[in-house]
Design a protein around this motif. Sequence first.
Motif, PDB file in Angstrom:
ATOM      1  N   GLU A   1      47.279  12.254  47.762  1.00 12.20           N
ATOM      2  CA  GLU A   1      46.155  11.063  48.675  1.00 12.20           C
ATOM      3  C   GLU A   1      47.081   9.974  49.093  1.00 12.20           C
TER       4      GLU A   1
ATOM      5  N   VAL B   1      49.290  10.648  51.088  1.00  7.71           N
ATOM      6  CA  VAL B   1      49.578  11.007  52.616  1.00  7.71           C
ATOM      7  C   VAL B   1      48.332  10.410  53.182  1.00  7.71           C
ATOM      8  N   ARG B   2      47.218  10.551  52.639  1.00  7.02           N
ATOM      9  CA  ARG B   2      45.846   9.820  53.409  1.00  7.02           C
ATOM     10  C   ARG B   2      45.885   8.500  53.676  1.00  7.02           C
ATOM     11  N   ASP B   3      46.706   7.556  52.833  1.00  8.45           N
ATOM     12  CA  ASP B   3      46.957   6.143  52.879  1.00  8.45           C
ATOM     13  C   ASP B   3      47.973   5.888  53.864  1.00  8.45           C
TER      14      ASP B   3
ATOM     15  N   LEU C   1      51.898   9.715  59.899  1.00  9.54           N
ATOM     16  CA  LEU C   1      52.011  11.058  59.494  1.00  9.54           C
ATOM     17  C   LEU C   1      53.015  11.856  60.160  1.00  9.54           C
TER      18      LEU C   1
ATOM     19  N   LEU D   1      44.886  19.231  54.722  1.00 11.12           N
ATOM     20  CA  LEU D   1      44.976  17.716  54.918  1.00 11.12           C
ATOM     21  C   LEU D   1      43.427  17.157  55.062  1.00 11.12           C
ATOM     22  N   ARG D   2      42.538  18.207  55.610  1.00 13.20           N
ATOM     23  CA  ARG D   2      41.342  17.681  55.704  1.00 13.20           C
ATOM     24  C   ARG D   2      40.573  17.823  54.352  1.00 13.20           C
TER      25      ARG D   2
ATOM     26  N   VAL E   1      42.133  13.323  55.257  1.00 11.44           N
ATOM     27  CA  VAL E   1      42.957  12.848  56.028  1.00 11.44           C
ATOM     28  C   VAL E   1      42.491  12.901  57.359  1.00 11.44           C
TER      29      VAL E   1
ATOM     30  N   THR F   1      44.640   9.494  61.139  1.00 10.75           N
ATOM     31  CA  THR F   1      45.934   8.822  60.802  1.00 10.75           C
ATOM     32  C   THR F   1      46.951   9.289  61.974  1.00 10.75           C
TER      33      THR F   1
ATOM     34  N   THR G   1      49.755  10.491  64.091  1.00 11.50           N
ATOM     35  CA  THR G   1      50.616  11.868  63.592  1.00 11.50           C
ATOM     36  C   THR G   1      51.724  12.230  64.737  1.00 11.50           C
TER      37      THR G   1
END
Length: 443
Positions: free
Chosen positions: A289, A291-293, A297, A325-326, A330, A333, A335
Motif C-alpha cells: 500500500e 505504492v498507493r500513497d 509511480l 495495482l488495481r 492504486v 497516481t 506514472t
Amino acid sequence: MLRFNENNEILRDDEYNAIIVGLAWKGDISRSMDELEGLCAADGIEVAGRIEQSLERPNTATYIGKGKVEELAELAANMEVDTVVFNDELTGIQIRNLEEALGVRVIDRTILILDIFADRATSREGKLQVELAQLQYRMPRLTGFGKALSRLGGGIGTRGPGEKKLETDRRHIERRIDDIKGELARIAENRQTQKKARDKSGMPVVALAGYTNSGKSAIMNSLIEMFEEETRAEQQKTVKSKDMLFATLDTAHRRISLGTGMDFILIDTVGFVSGLPHNLVEAFRSTLEEVRDADLLLHVVDSSNKGEGIEEDRDFQIDVTNSVLRQLGVGGTETIMVYNKMDIASDRPMDTGGNRAVYTSAKTGSGMDELAEEIRKTLFGDMVKGALLIPYDKGSIVSYLCDNAQIDSIDYREEGTLLRGSFKAEDFGRYRGYSLKEPEEIS
C-alpha cells in the motif's frame, strides 16, 4: 532433495529436478509455462520435462485426465525426477491423489511461489507475511494435505511454518494466524507513524513497481550512485539486485537528493508475477500500500528480447502489474513508464497507456539522466525563481529555506538576509511578504 539441519534451516547442497505440468482450459498457457520454468530455476529446481494437456475443465480428483496421470507417472519414473510442479493451484485432495499415483512429491504454482518467498524474506515483517500466506493457503487443505505431509521430509513447500505446525489441530493454526495478523498490524502502525513524519516534512515519495526481474532494484541502485554526493553518505546503501525472479522481497526505502531542496523518498517494492497467490497479495497488502500513497509511480518494464512474442510478453507483464495495482487501489497516481534493459532490447517499445515513457539501462546508465530529470520536473516542477529578504529576527525561516530550496546566493543586507534561488511554490507563497520582485531591488 533439500535437507534441513538441527535448527530447521535449509541445506542447499543437493540438487533436484522436476517435471512441470500445465492444463490449457482457459486458453494458451505457453507463456505461463515458460514463467513456471523460471520460477523453478529461482527455487533451485532443474526442469527435466514438460507436459501440457487441453481439457474443457480440470479433473476434480487429479486435475489432469486419468490417462495423462498414467503417462506422467511413467515419465517421472523413467526420468527419475523427485518433484512434479503443476502450473495452477491444486486442492489438498488433488495433491494427495496425485502423490499416491505418481509416487513423488507434488506441488503447485502457489506452493512454489510461497517457497521462494519464504527463502528470500529477510526482515521480520517479510517472514511474518510469508508465514501468514502459507498458513492461509494450507488451512483449507488440511483434510487432504495433512496425510501427504506426514510422508514428506524437508523440501519445497515445507519452509516457514514447517510440518509440525501443519499437523496440529485447526484451532492452533487459527491462533497462530491471529497472532501474526496482530504483529503485522503493529508493524503497519509503525509504518503509518513514519509516513506521517514524511508527510509532515513535505518530502515526496516515489515508488518503483513492476514485474519481477524487470530491474527495479537496479534502477534504485543507479539513482543512489548518481546522486551519492548530494545525498547523505549514510543513505547510500544499495539494495540487492540479481537477474532472477523475486531476487528481492523486502521493501527498501532510500532518501535521494537531486540537489538542495529536491529530496524525495524512493521505495522499491516486491515484484509482481502472473498467478501471484491471492493470500500473498493480502499478506503483503500493508507493505504494497506504500505504492498507493506515493506521489509518483515508476512502472519499470523489462524491454529485453526474449525471443518470439517479445511485444506480447511486455504487454502481458504490464497488464499483470496494472492488475495487481488495481487490487491495491492504486488509481490516478502520476506514472512514468520506465522501459529498462534497453541495452539488450531488440526494439524501442511504444507506450500506449498515455503515460510519459523513459528508456533506460540501469546496467549501463543509459537514460538514467532523463529519468532523473522527469522525476525532478514531476516533483519539483512548480519551483518559483525569486528573491526573499528575510529579517534577521526570522532566522528559523532562513534555516528552513536553506534546507528546502535551491539557494543560488546569500547576501547579508542591512534589512536582513537576502536569499536568491528557486523555491517550492508553497513555500514562496507562504513567505511572499518578504519577496523582492523588481530587478533593481535584488541587483
